[in-house]
Motif scaffolding. Structure first.
Motif, short mmCIF file in Angstrom:
data_model
loop_
_atom_site.label_atom_id
_atom_site.label_comp_id
_atom_site.label_asym_id
_atom_site.label_seq_id
_atom_site.Cartn_x
_atom_site.Cartn_y
_atom_site.Cartn_z
N GLY A 132 1.06 30.62 -52.45
CA GLY A 132 2.40 30.12 -52.16
C GLY A 132 2.65 29.98 -50.67
N ILE A 133 3.73 29.32 -50.33
CA ILE A 133 4.07 29.02 -48.93
C ILE A 133 5.16 30.00 -48.47
N TRP A 134 4.87 30.72 -47.39
CA TRP A 134 5.83 31.64 -46.82
C TRP A 134 6.65 30.92 -45.77
N MET A 135 7.95 30.87 -45.97
CA MET A 135 8.85 30.18 -45.05
C MET A 135 9.36 31.20 -44.02
N LEU A 136 8.52 31.46 -43.03
CA LEU A 136 8.80 32.53 -42.08
C LEU A 136 9.54 32.03 -40.84
N GLY A 137 9.61 30.72 -40.64
CA GLY A 137 10.35 30.18 -39.52
C GLY A 137 9.66 30.34 -38.20
N VAL A 192 11.79 29.50 -54.33
CA VAL A 192 12.12 28.21 -54.91
C VAL A 192 10.80 27.49 -55.12
N GLY A 193 10.40 27.31 -56.37
CA GLY A 193 9.07 26.76 -56.62
C GLY A 193 8.01 27.69 -56.11
N ASN A 194 7.12 27.17 -55.26
CA ASN A 194 6.05 28.01 -54.70
C ASN A 194 6.32 28.39 -53.25
N ARG A 195 7.57 28.34 -52.84
CA ARG A 195 7.95 28.73 -51.48
C ARG A 195 8.81 29.99 -51.51
N ALA A 196 8.68 30.80 -50.48
CA ALA A 196 9.45 32.04 -50.41
C ALA A 196 10.04 32.21 -49.02
N TRP A 197 11.36 32.43 -48.98
CA TRP A 197 12.08 32.71 -47.73
C TRP A 197 12.42 34.20 -47.67
N PRO A 198 12.00 34.93 -46.64
CA PRO A 198 12.41 36.33 -46.53
C PRO A 198 13.93 36.46 -46.47
N ALA A 248 1.74 38.14 -55.85
CA ALA A 248 0.91 38.35 -57.03
C ALA A 248 0.85 37.12 -57.92
N PHE A 249 1.99 36.45 -58.11
CA PHE A 249 2.04 35.32 -59.04
C PHE A 249 1.91 33.96 -58.35
N TRP A 250 2.11 33.94 -57.03
CA TRP A 250 1.88 32.71 -56.26
C TRP A 250 1.00 33.07 -55.06
#
Length: 320
Positions: free
Chosen positions: A314-319, A240-246, A309-311
């Protein structure tokens, strides 16, 4: 990993390094002087030529209740435009065509799916007062499909919806809310909905030419950096945007509310990139992404390597 059909053609053709002087005979109307690509070696041939993977336009639709081909766990891309009947675009067709140019009421859309990145995005095709029509270029960058528009012959990066070569360089397409879910979930929620009918092309619809791909240790035709934090490159992440949730974290929790985003996970959707038959793919679940008011948000469920690669920042939402 077994690779059939299109991917077999890619292997036989080899991955030719990008060179605009070599491409000009195929793309005489593309302005290669205008580009945001840092180095042409980032772009490689995926094997099939321009339109070798045929995009679809103005597809036919079937009433949900009359559809008999699609298995209950098979993934579809759901698109809901206000005031219009909801539409489902089966991955069994997009696997072989990758782009569908459609019109939903007043909104011209491009429904896209890049199998090598598992990226499924829906764009508004209106740019600067005109409607663009998209095709498959046959080129890849970071293993992601490069689309092109037939009106200006500009190249577009599917994962980010942005022009990268030609007149439209730097132009961003508006991303519309859409999501991958099982056919059973869509048809139960929208018994009055529409589903894209089987195209008339001679393709083995329902088969997966990338069998075993999302269980691989390395992405195909990708030479970039791998994700940080020990995240497996072919793990699905919700962007979502520049954030990624595994996806594994979301599946374990069932629901998460973070950074102003509400995410939910539900079992029942088959992976399109696992078994030789899509309907037999292992269960990877379906995701919905909404804001605090319950409105669907544009997002993607793609592989971790593509997010990195594209972000890259970006921010990894790893918890943790």
């Amino acid at each position: 990993m077994r690779l059939f059909g299109i991917v077999a053609g890619i292997v036989l053709a080899g991955a030719a390094w990008g060179d605009p002087s070599f491409w000009r005979h195929e793309w005489p109307q593309t302005d290669f002087e205008r580009t945001s690509v840092g180095s042409w070696v980032e772009i490689i041939s995926g094997g099939p030529p321009k339109d070798g993977i045929p995009a679809l336009s103005d597809p036919a639709f079937t009433e949900v209740g009359q559809e008999t081909r699609i298995g209950p766990t098979e993934p579809v891309i759901a698109v809901e435009v206000e005031g219009q009947r909801p539409r489902a675009y089966p991955i069994r067709y997009l696997t072989w065509h990758e782009i569908v140019n459609d019109q939903i009421g007043p909104v011209p859309v491009a429904v896209t799916f890049c199998p090598l990145c598992n990226s499924a995005l829906t764009f508004d095709r209106r740019v600067g007062g005109r409607v663009l029509t998209f095709g498959v270029s046959g080129k890849l960058r970071n293993s992601d499909m490069i689309m092109y528009d037939r009106e200006t012959q500009s190249w577009w990066q599917q994962a980010i919806g942005t022009g990268i070569v030609g007149e439209m360089t730097g132009t961003e397409l508006d991303l519309l809310p859409s999501w991958m879910e099982s056919w059973a979930a869509f048809s139960a929620r929208h018994p009055d909905g529409l589903v894209m009918a089987e195209p008339s092309w001679n393709r083995p619809y329902g088969r997966n030419p990338y069998a075993g791909y999302d269980s691989s240790k390395r992405p195909f035709l990708y030479k970039g950096e791998m994700p940080s934090h020990g995240v497996p490159p072919l793990m699905r992440v919700v962007r979502v945007g520049n954030r990624a949730w595994p996806m594994t974290r979301l599946a374990e929790a069932g629901a998460l509310s973070e950074a102003g985003v509400d995410l939910t996970w539900e079992a029942g959707q088959a992976s399109a990139l696992d078994a030789g038959t899509i309907a037999a793919g292992r269960d990877v679940g379906s995701v919905r992404v909404r804001d605090a008011e319950g409105r669907d948000l544009p997002h993607d469920v793609l592989f971790a390597f593509a997010f990195h690669a594209f972000w890259p920042h970006g921010i990894w939402m790893l918890g943790d």
